[in-house]
Design a protein around this motif. Structure first.
Motif, PDB file in Angstrom:
ATOM      1  N   GLU A 317       0.918  -0.946  -0.475  1.00 57.75           N
ATOM      2  CA  GLU A 317      -0.249   0.505   0.330  1.00 57.75           C
ATOM      3  C   GLU A 317       0.783   1.133   0.393  1.00 57.75           C
ATOM      4  N   PHE A 318       1.652   0.979   0.711  1.00 58.60           N
ATOM      5  CA  PHE A 318       2.502   2.507   1.516  1.00 58.60           C
ATOM      6  C   PHE A 318       3.621   2.416   0.039  1.00 58.60           C
ATOM      7  N   TYR A 319       4.381   1.432  -0.188  1.00 58.50           N
ATOM      8  CA  TYR A 319       5.357   1.769  -1.693  1.00 58.50           C
ATOM      9  C   TYR A 319       5.080   0.689  -2.724  1.00 58.50           C
ATOM     10  N   PRO A 320       3.574   1.128  -3.042  1.00 58.84           N
ATOM     11  CA  PRO A 320       3.721   0.141  -4.562  1.00 58.84           C
ATOM     12  C   PRO A 320       4.662  -0.437  -5.548  1.00 58.84           C
ATOM     13  N   ASN A 321       5.315   0.769  -5.779  1.00 65.97           N
ATOM     14  CA  ASN A 321       5.548  -0.065  -6.624  1.00 65.97           C
ATOM     15  C   ASN A 321       7.300  -1.063  -6.505  1.00 65.97           C
ATOM     16  N   VAL A 322       6.763  -1.199  -5.113  1.00 67.67           N
ATOM     17  CA  VAL A 322       8.185  -1.876  -4.454  1.00 67.67           C
ATOM     18  C   VAL A 322       7.890  -3.321  -4.824  1.00 67.67           C
ATOM     19  N   GLU A 323       8.867  -4.486  -5.343  1.00 67.94           N
ATOM     20  CA  GLU A 323       8.024  -5.659  -5.423  1.00 67.94           C
ATOM     21  C   GLU A 323       8.183  -6.636  -4.066  1.00 67.94           C
ATOM     22  N   VAL A 324       7.218  -6.936  -3.294  1.00 63.20           N
ATOM     23  CA  VAL A 324       7.512  -7.907  -2.429  1.00 63.20           C
ATOM     24  C   VAL A 324       7.597  -9.468  -2.689  1.00 63.20           C
ATOM     25  N   SER A 325       8.728 -10.135  -2.251  1.00 62.07           N
ATOM     26  CA  SER A 325       9.083 -11.239  -2.119  1.00 62.07           C
ATOM     27  C   SER A 325       9.052 -12.111  -1.565  1.00 62.07           C
ATOM     28  N   GLY A 326       7.907 -13.376  -1.718  1.00 64.32           N
ATOM     29  CA  GLY A 326       7.826 -14.055  -0.702  1.00 64.32           C
ATOM     30  C   GLY A 326       8.816 -15.275  -0.427  1.00 64.32           C
ATOM     31  N   LEU A 327       9.232 -15.870   0.364  1.00 58.80           N
ATOM     32  CA  LEU A 327      10.464 -16.870   0.506  1.00 58.80           C
ATOM     33  C   LEU A 327       9.499 -17.856   1.044  1.00 58.80           C
ATOM     34  N   GLN A 328       9.636 -19.275   0.282  1.00 56.83           N
ATOM     35  CA  GLN A 328       9.096 -20.341   0.562  1.00 56.83           C
ATOM     36  C   GLN A 328       9.900 -21.205   0.871  1.00 56.83           C
ATOM     37  N   LEU A 329      11.631 -21.161   1.772  1.00 56.45           N
ATOM     38  CA  LEU A 329      11.798 -21.560   1.405  1.00 56.45           C
ATOM     39  C   LEU A 329      11.979 -23.474   2.523  1.00 56.45           C
ATOM     40  N   PHE A 330      11.393 -24.202   2.165  1.00 51.84           N
ATOM     41  CA  PHE A 330      10.809 -24.757   2.903  1.00 51.84           C
ATOM     42  C   PHE A 330       9.701 -25.199   2.514  1.00 51.84           C
ATOM     43  N   PRO A 331       9.567 -27.236   2.695  1.00 51.43           N
ATOM     44  CA  PRO A 331       8.569 -27.867   2.086  1.00 51.43           C
ATOM     45  C   PRO A 331       6.503 -27.076   2.530  1.00 51.43           C
ATOM     46  N   HIS A 332       5.827 -28.113   1.592  1.00 52.62           N
ATOM     47  CA  HIS A 332       4.611 -27.418   2.402  1.00 52.62           C
ATOM     48  C   HIS A 332       3.827 -28.565   2.096  1.00 52.62           C
ATOM     49  N   PRO A 333       3.890 -28.449   3.770  1.00 50.83           N
ATOM     50  CA  PRO A 333       3.438 -29.480   4.603  1.00 50.83           C
ATOM     51  C   PRO A 333       1.462 -29.949   3.612  1.00 50.83           C
ATOM     52  N   THR A 354       5.410 -11.585  -5.647  1.00 51.02           N
ATOM     53  CA  THR A 354       5.924 -12.760  -6.202  1.00 51.02           C
ATOM     54  C   THR A 354       6.153 -13.697  -4.449  1.00 51.02           C
ATOM     55  N   ILE A 355       5.856 -15.054  -5.328  1.00 51.12           N
ATOM     56  CA  ILE A 355       5.871 -16.446  -4.528  1.00 51.12           C
ATOM     57  C   ILE A 355       7.325 -17.398  -4.750  1.00 51.12           C
ATOM     58  N   TYR A 356       8.782 -17.995  -4.406  1.00 54.74           N
ATOM     59  CA  TYR A 356       9.871 -17.960  -3.968  1.00 54.74           C
ATOM     60  C   TYR A 356      10.329 -19.329  -3.702  1.00 54.74           C
ATOM     61  N   VAL A 357       9.860 -20.678  -4.664  1.00 52.97           N
ATOM     62  CA  VAL A 357      10.271 -21.687  -3.850  1.00 52.97           C
ATOM     63  C   VAL A 357      10.820 -22.282  -4.180  1.00 52.97           C
ATOM     64  N   MET A 358      11.746 -23.152  -3.011  1.00 54.20           N
ATOM     65  CA  MET A 358      13.124 -23.529  -3.337  1.00 54.20           C
ATOM     66  C   MET A 358      12.921 -25.272  -4.071  1.00 54.20           C
ATOM     67  N   GLY A 359      11.925 -25.123  -5.090  1.00 53.91           N
ATOM     68  CA  GLY A 359      12.479 -26.132  -6.594  1.00 53.91           C
ATOM     69  C   GLY A 359      10.855 -26.328  -7.102  1.00 53.91           C
ATOM     70  N   GLU A 360      11.627 -26.827  -8.423  1.00 52.99           N
ATOM     71  CA  GLU A 360      10.183 -27.173  -9.481  1.00 52.99           C
ATOM     72  C   GLU A 360       9.121 -27.668  -8.853  1.00 52.99           C
ATOM     73  N   GLY A 361       9.218 -28.419  -8.046  1.00 54.02           N
ATOM     74  CA  GLY A 361       8.402 -29.267  -7.825  1.00 54.02           C
ATOM     75  C   GLY A 361       7.375 -28.862  -6.765  1.00 54.02           C
ATOM     76  N   PHE A 362       7.554 -27.671  -6.599  1.00 57.64           N
ATOM     77  CA  PHE A 362       6.154 -26.701  -5.358  1.00 57.64           C
ATOM     78  C   PHE A 362       6.024 -26.038  -6.161  1.00 57.64           C
ATOM     79  N   VAL A 363       6.569 -25.820  -7.128  1.00 56.55           N
ATOM     80  CA  VAL A 363       5.192 -24.663  -8.023  1.00 56.55           C
ATOM     81  C   VAL A 363       4.199 -24.890  -7.897  1.00 56.55           C
ATOM     82  N   LYS A 364       3.544 -25.846  -8.562  1.00 52.08           N
ATOM     83  CA  LYS A 364       2.412 -26.497  -8.472  1.00 52.08           C
ATOM     84  C   LYS A 364       1.221 -26.177  -7.446  1.00 52.08           C
ATOM     85  N   GLY A 365       2.284 -26.582  -5.948  1.00 53.78           N
ATOM     86  CA  GLY A 365       1.446 -27.255  -5.156  1.00 53.78           C
ATOM     87  C   GLY A 365       1.133 -24.966  -4.640  1.00 53.78           C
ATOM     88  N   ALA A 366       1.875 -23.771  -4.774  1.00 61.53           N
ATOM     89  CA  ALA A 366       1.888 -22.909  -4.647  1.00 61.53           C
ATOM     90  C   ALA A 366       0.979 -22.308  -5.450  1.00 61.53           C
TER      91      ALA A 366
END
Length: 581
Positions: A317-333, A354-366
């Motif tokens: 909201e206050f920095y609308p032009n700034v990218e916020v990267s969400g790092l999910q560096l863990f398996p998804h239970p 944007t979401i970052y996952v630690m392997g291609e196998g987690f993309v579909k789940g995210a």
């Protein structure tokens, strides 16, 4: 569905029969999508109110909220024979007993509640706890030197990195390496100066010591230096505002009116410290914007919990032009539903861009419930140890490594389960106990002794050190709701996951990985059988495990790539050391 009737015909839904636990977990897998849609429907018209996102059931944090588990229990009850085979049902929640009471109104079934309803005394304790922590944060931060704030104002555009501090964090040499690894490996010293850590505090009691340590730590943003007393008051008054969301009209799910469960969730969350911190995070971002702080990139350690919502909404909201990267560096239970984002959250901007996952196998789940979110892969910087030069082989002494989960009660139950499973097993064996990083060993022993036995098991050795160093000594790993399970099998080490007999099992192993290298056990007998299986494994099986591990690393662990890490943090290869990629 398997129905086991005990001799006294009591259905215990507090400490469940292993067969009941399995059925509850099966139901959770079947209804998870339907449940997510339910929560989205409840949020319609409330999406833009940050207070709504302060409720645990709204974030679907199933490790805190009991709503999903209770819904699974209700469906389990409905699935039993029409002639209900039990004379009484044991539950741990007054609201659940009310819902079941209506269901059994025409049957002679007694509902027994083993924990009391949240009352005035409990609410008062929660209120006092929130008051203490908020007051301590404000006062002790003001008593400390404000040099971090003065230094930051004149700094060029910065990258803000969300992280966590715990009691004892400052006793370690690299206090921030637990979540993102050592960033010195990726950036030049000059670029490191523009990366600032923004810590959340977990389990802190001595705030004076905390803030004194923070003031002498480089590249730290102390939120309390920017927040105003009115911000704390607004955050605390969440307890009053959130009551407007109580339900007066029925809310149906699978034929049950779950209104008592929803209102109970709101009552329990009324004095939610996490919700108050979420509001403070939102207001903190507003304050640094007012102070002219220039932000280049934001990194969120992202589990989509309550505290993430205010943090993300503030920056978006206050920095609308700034990218916020969400790092999910863990398996998804599978049952940790907050990991799986929704379109409603994406549209409302309470999650990263944007979401970052630690392997291609987690993309579909995210993207399972939110196909419009951008998901990228990044090096599994927390788990690079799976790529160590290591080859699993038979040990001279069969060695069991227990990686304990964060909850003391659950950790004690696993220790007791293994102790019972080892009875009457022949052959030399060694047991190494790896506590969770947040554990106090003395407290863990006390919890175990109070709950189960007078003395701690003889021959169980507590071990410290890096997980990868410890687990490579294992013939088999035993754990439960922990990412160590996937790490272990990615190294070719047989792994046993202990099912949760008190609620939902959080399985960190993706469903496409065959149960050859791992086992899921709910009972002493199942655990003993699994141990014997791995104790007697031959070289052909070991080679199969090694081959399976190679495929797991390929699918679920992104190899070391400095370029991807730099890009996620808002930098380019020219910002790295010696042009490394």
């Amino acid at each position: 569905m398997t129905t086991i009737i005990s001799e006294n015909k009591t259905l215990n839904l507090v400490t469940m029969n292993p067969n009941v636990s399995k059925d509850i977990d099966d139901i959770a897998c079947q209804i998870r999508a339907e449940y997510v849609l339910l929560i989205e429907s409840l949020g319609m018209g409330k999406e833009n109110d940050l207070d709504w996102w302060g409720l645990e059931f709204v974030s679907r944090n199933t490790q805190v909220s009991q709503l999903f588990k209770n819904c699974c229990i209700l469906i389990y009850i409905r699935g039993l024979d029409k002639d209900f085979p039990y004379s009484s049902v044991l539950v741990d929640n007054q609201a659940l007993s009310i819902v079941l009471g209506k269901y059994f109104k025409d049957l002679n079934v007694q509902i027994v509640v083993v924990s009391k309803k949240i009352g005035l005394i409990d609410s008062t304790k929660r209120a006092l706890s929130c008051t203490f922590h908020l007051t301590a944060r404000y006062l002790f931060s003001k008593l400390c030197n404000k040099k971090v704030k003065r230094k930051l104002i004149n700094t060029e555009m910065i990258t803000i990195v969300d992280t966590f501090l715990m009691e004892g964090s400052f006793q370690k040499e690299d206090i921030f390496n637990r979540y993102y690894g050592d960033l010195k490996n990726y950036f030049t010293d000059e670029k490191l100066k523009s990366i600032y850590y923004l810590p959340n505090y977990f389990g802190i009691r001595n705030y004076w010591s905390l803030f004194r340590s923070l003031e002498t730590t480089d590249n730290i943003i102390i939120k309390e230096h920017y927040l105003k007393i009115t911000d704390y008051i607004k955050a605390f008054r969440f307890y009053k505002r959130v009551m407007k969301y109580r339900y007066d009209k029925p809310v149906f799910f699978h034929g049950y009116d779950i209104r008592p469960l929803l209102n109970d969730e709101i009552n329990v969350n009324r004095f939610s410290y996490s919700a108050m911190i979420s509001i403070l995070d939102y207001l903190f971002v507003k304050r640094i914007k007012e102070n002219g702080i220039k932000v280049k990139k934001v990194i969120d350690w992202f589990e989509n919990q309550v505290i993430d919502h205010g943090f993300n909404k503030g920056f978006r909201e206050f920095y609308p032009n700034v990218e916020v990267s969400g790092l999910q560096l863990f398996p998804h239970p599978d049952n940790y539903l907050c990991c799986y984002l929704t379109e409603q959250e994406h549209k409302t901007k309470v999650i990263p861009t944007t979401i970052y996952v630690m392997g291609e196998g987690f993309v579909k789940g995210a993207k399972q419930f939110c196909n419009s979110i951008e998901v990228k892969t990044i090096s599994s910087i927390r788990h690079l140890g799976v790529f160590n030069q290591y080859k699993y082989q038979r040990k001279k002494i069969f060695t069991i490594v227990m990686a304990l989960p964060i909850l003391y009660q659950e950790a004690a139950e696993i220790i007791d389960l293994l102790t019972s499973a080892l009875d009457n097993l022949n052959g030399p064996m060694k047991v190494m106990v790896k506590p969770h990083p947040t554990h106090n060993t003395s407290r863990l022993i006390n919890v175990y002794q109070q709950q189960f036995r007078k003395g701690f098991p003889v021959g169980f050795e507590f071990v410290d050190g890096a997980f990868n160093t410890v687990v490579e000594q294992a013939s088999v790993l035993i754990s439960s709701s922990s990412s160590t399970c996937l790490e272990s099998i990615a190294k070719g080490i047989p792994t046993i996951v202990v099912g949760n007999n008190r609620g939902l099992t959080f399985l960190f192993i993706p469903e496409d990985i065959p149960q050859t290298i791992w086992r899921l056990c709910y009972s002493v007998e199942e655990l003993r059988t699994a141990l014997l299986h791995f104790y007697n494994m031959d070289e052909e099986q070991i080679n199969e495990y090694i081959s399976t591990a190679e495929q797991i690393r390929k699918n679920y662990f992104e190899e070391y790539c400095q370029t991807k890490v730099r890009n996620a943090f808002g930098f380019t290869d020219s910002d790295g050391k010696n042009g490394e990629k």
